[in-house]
Design a protein around this motif. Structure first.
Motif, PDB file in Angstrom:
ATOM      1  N   SER A 148       0.968  -1.240  -0.187  1.00 40.24           N
ATOM      2  CA  SER A 148       0.069  -0.113  -0.054  1.00 40.24           C
ATOM      3  C   SER A 148       1.102   1.307   0.061  1.00 40.24           C
ATOM      4  N   THR A 149       0.350   2.246  -0.664  1.00 40.55           N
ATOM      5  CA  THR A 149       0.958   3.651  -0.785  1.00 40.55           C
ATOM      6  C   THR A 149       1.593   3.981   0.627  1.00 40.55           C
ATOM      7  N   HIS A 150       0.780   3.939   1.708  1.00 43.62           N
ATOM      8  CA  HIS A 150       0.962   4.499   2.952  1.00 43.62           C
ATOM      9  C   HIS A 150       1.616   3.434   3.841  1.00 43.62           C
ATOM     10  N   CYS A 151       2.156   2.290   3.432  1.00 48.87           N
ATOM     11  CA  CYS A 151       2.622   1.407   4.003  1.00 48.87           C
ATOM     12  C   CYS A 151       4.169   1.801   4.403  1.00 48.87           C
ATOM     13  N   HIS A 152       4.425   1.842   5.780  1.00 49.30           N
ATOM     14  CA  HIS A 152       5.916   2.425   5.895  1.00 49.30           C
ATOM     15  C   HIS A 152       6.866   1.661   5.474  1.00 49.30           C
ATOM     16  N   THR A 183      11.697  12.513   4.376  1.00 46.73           N
ATOM     17  CA  THR A 183      11.391  13.258   5.607  1.00 46.73           C
ATOM     18  C   THR A 183      12.075  14.466   5.397  1.00 46.73           C
ATOM     19  N   SER A 184      13.254  14.519   4.829  1.00 45.96           N
ATOM     20  CA  SER A 184      14.123  15.998   4.768  1.00 45.96           C
ATOM     21  C   SER A 184      13.127  17.081   4.188  1.00 45.96           C
ATOM     22  N   SER A 185      12.195  16.817   3.460  1.00 44.10           N
ATOM     23  CA  SER A 185      11.528  17.827   2.872  1.00 44.10           C
ATOM     24  C   SER A 185      10.463  18.441   4.030  1.00 44.10           C
ATOM     25  N   GLY A 186      10.461  17.777   5.137  1.00 47.36           N
ATOM     26  CA  GLY A 186       9.762  18.338   6.092  1.00 47.36           C
ATOM     27  C   GLY A 186       8.245  18.004   6.107  1.00 47.36           C
ATOM     28  N   VAL A 187       7.842  17.333   5.065  1.00 43.69           N
ATOM     29  CA  VAL A 187       6.266  16.711   4.767  1.00 43.69           C
ATOM     30  C   VAL A 187       6.270  15.422   5.651  1.00 43.69           C
ATOM     31  N   ILE A 188       5.336  15.556   6.545  1.00 38.47           N
ATOM     32  CA  ILE A 188       5.012  14.628   7.375  1.00 38.47           C
ATOM     33  C   ILE A 188       3.650  13.866   6.955  1.00 38.47           C
ATOM     34  N   ASP A 231       9.754  -3.456   6.169  1.00 36.65           N
ATOM     35  CA  ASP A 231       8.842  -3.266   7.402  1.00 36.65           C
ATOM     36  C   ASP A 231       9.441  -3.392   8.726  1.00 36.65           C
ATOM     37  N   LYS A 232      10.223  -4.177   8.720  1.00 37.26           N
ATOM     38  CA  LYS A 232      11.127  -4.735  10.038  1.00 37.26           C
ATOM     39  C   LYS A 232      12.166  -3.608  10.801  1.00 37.26           C
ATOM     40  N   LEU A 233      12.099  -2.529   9.596  1.00 40.70           N
ATOM     41  CA  LEU A 233      12.810  -1.303  10.171  1.00 40.70           C
ATOM     42  C   LEU A 233      12.121  -0.558  11.444  1.00 40.70           C
ATOM     43  N   PHE A 234      10.992  -0.864  11.313  1.00 37.65           N
ATOM     44  CA  PHE A 234       9.968  -0.428  12.644  1.00 37.65           C
ATOM     45  C   PHE A 234      10.847  -0.721  13.633  1.00 37.65           C
ATOM     46  N   PHE A 235      11.574  -1.459  13.930  1.00 36.80           N
ATOM     47  CA  PHE A 235      12.253  -1.702  15.161  1.00 36.80           C
ATOM     48  C   PHE A 235      13.778  -1.105  15.104  1.00 36.80           C
ATOM     49  N   CYS A 236      13.883  -0.210  14.418  1.00 34.61           N
ATOM     50  CA  CYS A 236      15.000   0.735  14.313  1.00 34.61           C
ATOM     51  C   CYS A 236      14.859   1.991  15.187  1.00 34.61           C
ATOM     52  N   ASP A 237      15.687   2.523  15.959  1.00 31.77           N
ATOM     53  CA  ASP A 237      15.642   3.834  16.648  1.00 31.77           C
ATOM     54  C   ASP A 237      15.248   4.935  15.653  1.00 31.77           C
ATOM     55  N   GLU A 295      13.744   4.935  12.649  1.00 31.81           N
ATOM     56  CA  GLU A 295      12.554   4.972  12.137  1.00 31.81           C
ATOM     57  C   GLU A 295      11.612   5.442  13.382  1.00 31.81           C
ATOM     58  N   GLN A 296      11.960   5.004  14.487  1.00 34.70           N
ATOM     59  CA  GLN A 296      10.943   5.559  15.473  1.00 34.70           C
ATOM     60  C   GLN A 296      11.069   6.936  15.802  1.00 34.70           C
ATOM     61  N   SER A 297      11.925   7.770  15.751  1.00 32.86           N
ATOM     62  CA  SER A 297      12.021   9.089  15.777  1.00 32.86           C
ATOM     63  C   SER A 297      11.146   9.784  14.661  1.00 32.86           C
ATOM     64  N   LEU A 298      11.331   9.071  13.512  1.00 34.54           N
ATOM     65  CA  LEU A 298      10.422   9.521  12.339  1.00 34.54           C
ATOM     66  C   LEU A 298       8.876   9.185  12.646  1.00 34.54           C
ATOM     67  N   LEU A 299       8.666   8.107  12.946  1.00 32.37           N
ATOM     68  CA  LEU A 299       7.272   7.678  13.115  1.00 32.37           C
ATOM     69  C   LEU A 299       6.621   8.476  14.366  1.00 32.37           C
TER      70      LEU A 299
END
Ligand SMILES: Nc1nc2c(ncn2[C@@H]2O[C@H](COP(=O)(O)OP(=O)(O)O)[C@@H](O)[C@H]2O)c(=O)[nH]1
Ligand SMILES: Nc1nc2c(ncn2[C@@H]2O[C@H](COP(=O)(O)OP(=O)(O)O)[C@@H](O)[C@H]2O)c(=O)[nH]1
Lengths: 476, 476
Positions: B153-157, B168-173, B189-195, B197-201
């Motif tokens: 899906s388009t919105h799938c992380h 994210t550098s564009s500042g558009v969240i 998908d597993k990058l979810f468990f990395c710091d 990605e967490q700061s971005l999420l």
């Protein structure tokens, strides 16, 4: 407690090795005391029978003498002891009822009862009489002919009558006769229930009886037994209740099944109800019309509480009354259904209802050892419940009601896969039904409705042509 | 008793209509008090979460504002409340574990948890938070797209990472992201468990998560959560034990099933043992190697007494100790077998053993209402026993052990239809196993054995590649 232990004097105290039969003096711990006391006369006759059995039983001088008579073919001179040999035959319920009837006949005719052990009689039951065994010795001369005995055998009483071979005027008495009292018996076999034949049979030292029926009701119609039966059983509807508890003590194997099941699943209940479901249909089931019938009967008769299908009762009491249902059936479906019902819905009374079924053997396996142990254990467990629902036509249920001293609610036999209405009826007495009684007036030598001769022998609730003994206070 | 009623302070006292959820404050009557106290910090964080939920939950001003953000597609300015939406997915055991993990993640990230009610979440569980519902409103804009969310899906992380759409550098969240943490998820998908990605999420107002896993162990490996988790759970192996009892209160329907079953069949026992039998085989069973395994485990570990197959124990004690076995399984065969064993033979200890199985649904029917009510009731009933045996790989068992606070004996998964030897092993902790953890070192950007990084996250007993949290006193 000693009087309880001996079931009101029914059981002899001495002459038993208690450890070989834990049930004999242990049953009173599981069954509430019977409200029906055996008559002093019954008790004295049982003690007299025990003496006879001791004197005439296997290995005695008299037994050996009687065997000589048997081998010689005809009776010579007088005999000290006469014998009644019971042939092991049919399903377990039938066997128990047949054997009780046979014992009563032995009691009435002063004969010594010896039983063919069949495949498992020894495995299932304790010795009922003190000191001497009731088991027919394995070297009994006719034992290997038992399988070939049939209504047309030369020594078959009915056949001899039919062929006029019963020539008594000559004074020659056969040393043995075969009595064919199986449900398919013929008119000549049925003459057994006539006084004339009884006085003749009385002379024959060895009677060998094959029956699958509870023929006690018809004994009540034999004039020569009438008075004695009245003395033995002043409360008429207690014949099997007393004789059953006197004769049938589960062997230690079976007793262990009974007591373990009781302690594990039933002992902690506030109230128990037995439901014996026997469906005479070759298809496996479960059948909806039978399930509906079980519910219709138990709910209408208030044996089980209604459930609230809307689940509107949400308050759960912390220590509700516990009712257990002990169901026996060859099929697991009915108890599962009932168990789910009382799990899924609250009762309107606030009670909780546990449902138990010890076995579901799916089909009748009359010969496997554990199967009949369980069948016997289940009949006995049913007899320990506080109230009983049975199935029409089933001797399995009769045994339970008789041992338990209960008038059951009988589920009528469904016809055309339809739930009968009413679903059940309370039995008139706790006596079993005789499924194949004769309809013959011995004196008038004509047909007669034997269910209308005396007030205490009536047609059964569950089988219109059957006969059963009832307590009757209003004379005809 | 009040502290018991609130499970050591785990539960908030106020803000609930007690009659709508009898289990919340009634469970302490059925379960013995946990020997694991929730930490004061966990308690304070739960109260803080409840305040957040009250302030930001459905119908609040903040919720409406956040919905506007969602509709606009991108995040504009700052947000008052951030949300985590849990998608209902998979079997009930999986769902419960997934939801607990999701709640912990919400707690760690200060998000408001809202749950998709799926077919039956509402039917099965009470509201866990005071005053405001945790149910995602039915008019939630993306609800009708849930079924179509997938790894591409388009919105799938993960997909956005893969396609470099996560600029994210564009500042558009983006105002929402879909997190695909299902067992079949990919490396991105597993990058979810990395710091990183967490700061971005953390900046995304709406996260929508789909998972069937207990991913808590991998949260312990995210550096930014480490300290907080340590404060929340000083006793590390109690995460699901506390969160499970905090979140999952059986609805009144299910509570009635639980309490009725307990009162009817289990309450009177001196001791109880739960045996959860889950056989991952498409054939119906029962299988001999599984039955052998159950016996091998329970007898060897002395959870059940040996029987005397020779029946040499004839003495029956009058009031023996009663042990009950609560078995759950899709198949009826194992419990029938065990029930027969303890009926047919005495135990060498003199105890009697009753065997119960509430349902046997034969096959997994994830969607039928009564089916899942019973599945939930059975997990809960297992959790009320004194000792527990579970099956490898089964989340059904994990739920029971966690709620009950028990380290179970785990029946190893049989291979080649052979009983494993040893048959079972005692679990290291009562925590569930994460079946599909990532094996990735976020900093080194390379594969790593994530079961060897910290002493309190180890490989599971029942699944070599799984991860579970254990109490570790010896540091690595
Ligand atoms: N264990 C068990 N066996 C049964 C049950 N119903 C019938 N049977 C078996 O089927 C036989 C039925 O024969 P019988 O006892 O004469 O009873 P009847 O046929 O009902 O009159 C029994 O002896 C058992 O072997 C039951 O509920 N439980
Ligand atoms: N009632 C009942 N249902 C079961 C049992 N085992 C499996 N199920 C059903 O199968 C589903 C299995 O999925 P899940 O709960 O996720 O457990 P898992 O597959 O063992 O990890 C359950 O939700 C139940 O619907 C059982 O012992 N009893």
């Amino acid at each position: 407690a000693n009087i309880d232990k001996l079931l009101g004097g029914l059981l002899a105290r001495d002459g038993f090795d208690e450890s070989r039969c834990a049930s004999r003096f242990g049953s009173y711990l599981y069954r509430k005391a019977s409200s029906h006391k055996p008559s002093p006369y019954l008790i004295s006759r049982l003690r007299r029978y025990e003496d006879l059995h001791k004197r005439c039983g296997p290995d005695s001088e008299s037994y050996r003498a009687a065997l000589e008579q048997l081998k010689s073919g005809t009776k010579i001179g007088s005999t000290d002891c006469n014998y009644l040999v019971w042939m092991s035959f049919s399903g377990l319920g039938n066997r128990i009822l047949a054997l009780a009837s046979t014992f009563l006949y032995a009691l009435l005719t002063d004969r010594v009862l010896l039983i063919d052990r069949g495949k498992d009689m020894e495995d299932l039951f304790c010795e009922p009489f003190p000191e001497k065994s009731w088991l027919l010795p394995l070297d009994f001369p006719l034992l290997d002919q038992f399988n070939s005995f049939n209504p047309n055998s030369t020594h078959c009483h009915g056949n001899m009558l039919k062929t006029n071979a019963m020539n008594t005027s000559s004074g020659v008495i056969p040393s043995h006769l075969y009595l064919h009292l199986v449900h398919d018996y013929g008119d000549h076999d049925k003459l057994f229930f006539c006084d004339d034949e009884q006085s003749l049979l009385a002379k024959v030292p060895w009677l060998i009886m094959k029956t699958d029926n509870y023929f006690v009701p018809s004994l009540f119609l034999i004039t020569s037994f009438e008075q004695e039966l009245g003395r033995l059983f002043p409360e008429k509807g207690t014949v099997f209740h007393h004789l059953g508890r006197y004769l049938f003590h589960p062997s230690n194997h079976v007793w262990a099944l009974i007591t373990r099941y009781h302690q594990t699943y039933l002992a902690k209940a506030d109230e128990s109800i037995g439901i014996q479901v026997r469906v005479f249909d070759s298809r496996p089931g479960p059948f909806k019309h039978v399930m509906d019938q079980i519910l219709a009967c138990t709910l209408k008769e208030k044996l089980l509480p209604e459930v609230d299908m809307q689940d509107s009762v949400v308050t759960v009491s912390e220590n509700p009354k516990l009712k257990v249902v002990l169901m026996t059936s060859l099929n697991a479906g009915y108890s599962e259904n009932l168990r789910d019902l009382y799990w899924e819905h609250p009762t309107i009374t606030g009670e909780v209802v546990g449902v138990y079924q010890p076995s579901h053997e799916e089909y009748q396996q009359t010969e496997r050892q554990m199967h009949n142990r369980k069948a016997w254990a289940e009949m006995y467990l049913l007899s320990l419940t506080d109230a009983l629902v049975t199935s029409a036509w089933s001797t399995f249920g009769y045994v339970a009601q008789g041992l338990g001293g209960m008038r059951p609610w009988i589920l009528y036999k469904p016809e055309n896969e339809t739930t009968p209405d009413p679903a059940c009826q309370r039995a008139m007495s706790m006596e079993p039904c005789f499924h194949a009684p004769p309809f013959y007036d011995c004196k008038a030598k004509t047909g007669i409705d034997t269910g209308k001769i005396v007030p205490h022998v009536r047609h059964c609730e569950d089988m219109s042509w059957g006969l059963k003994v009832v307590d009757s206070h209003d004379e005809l």
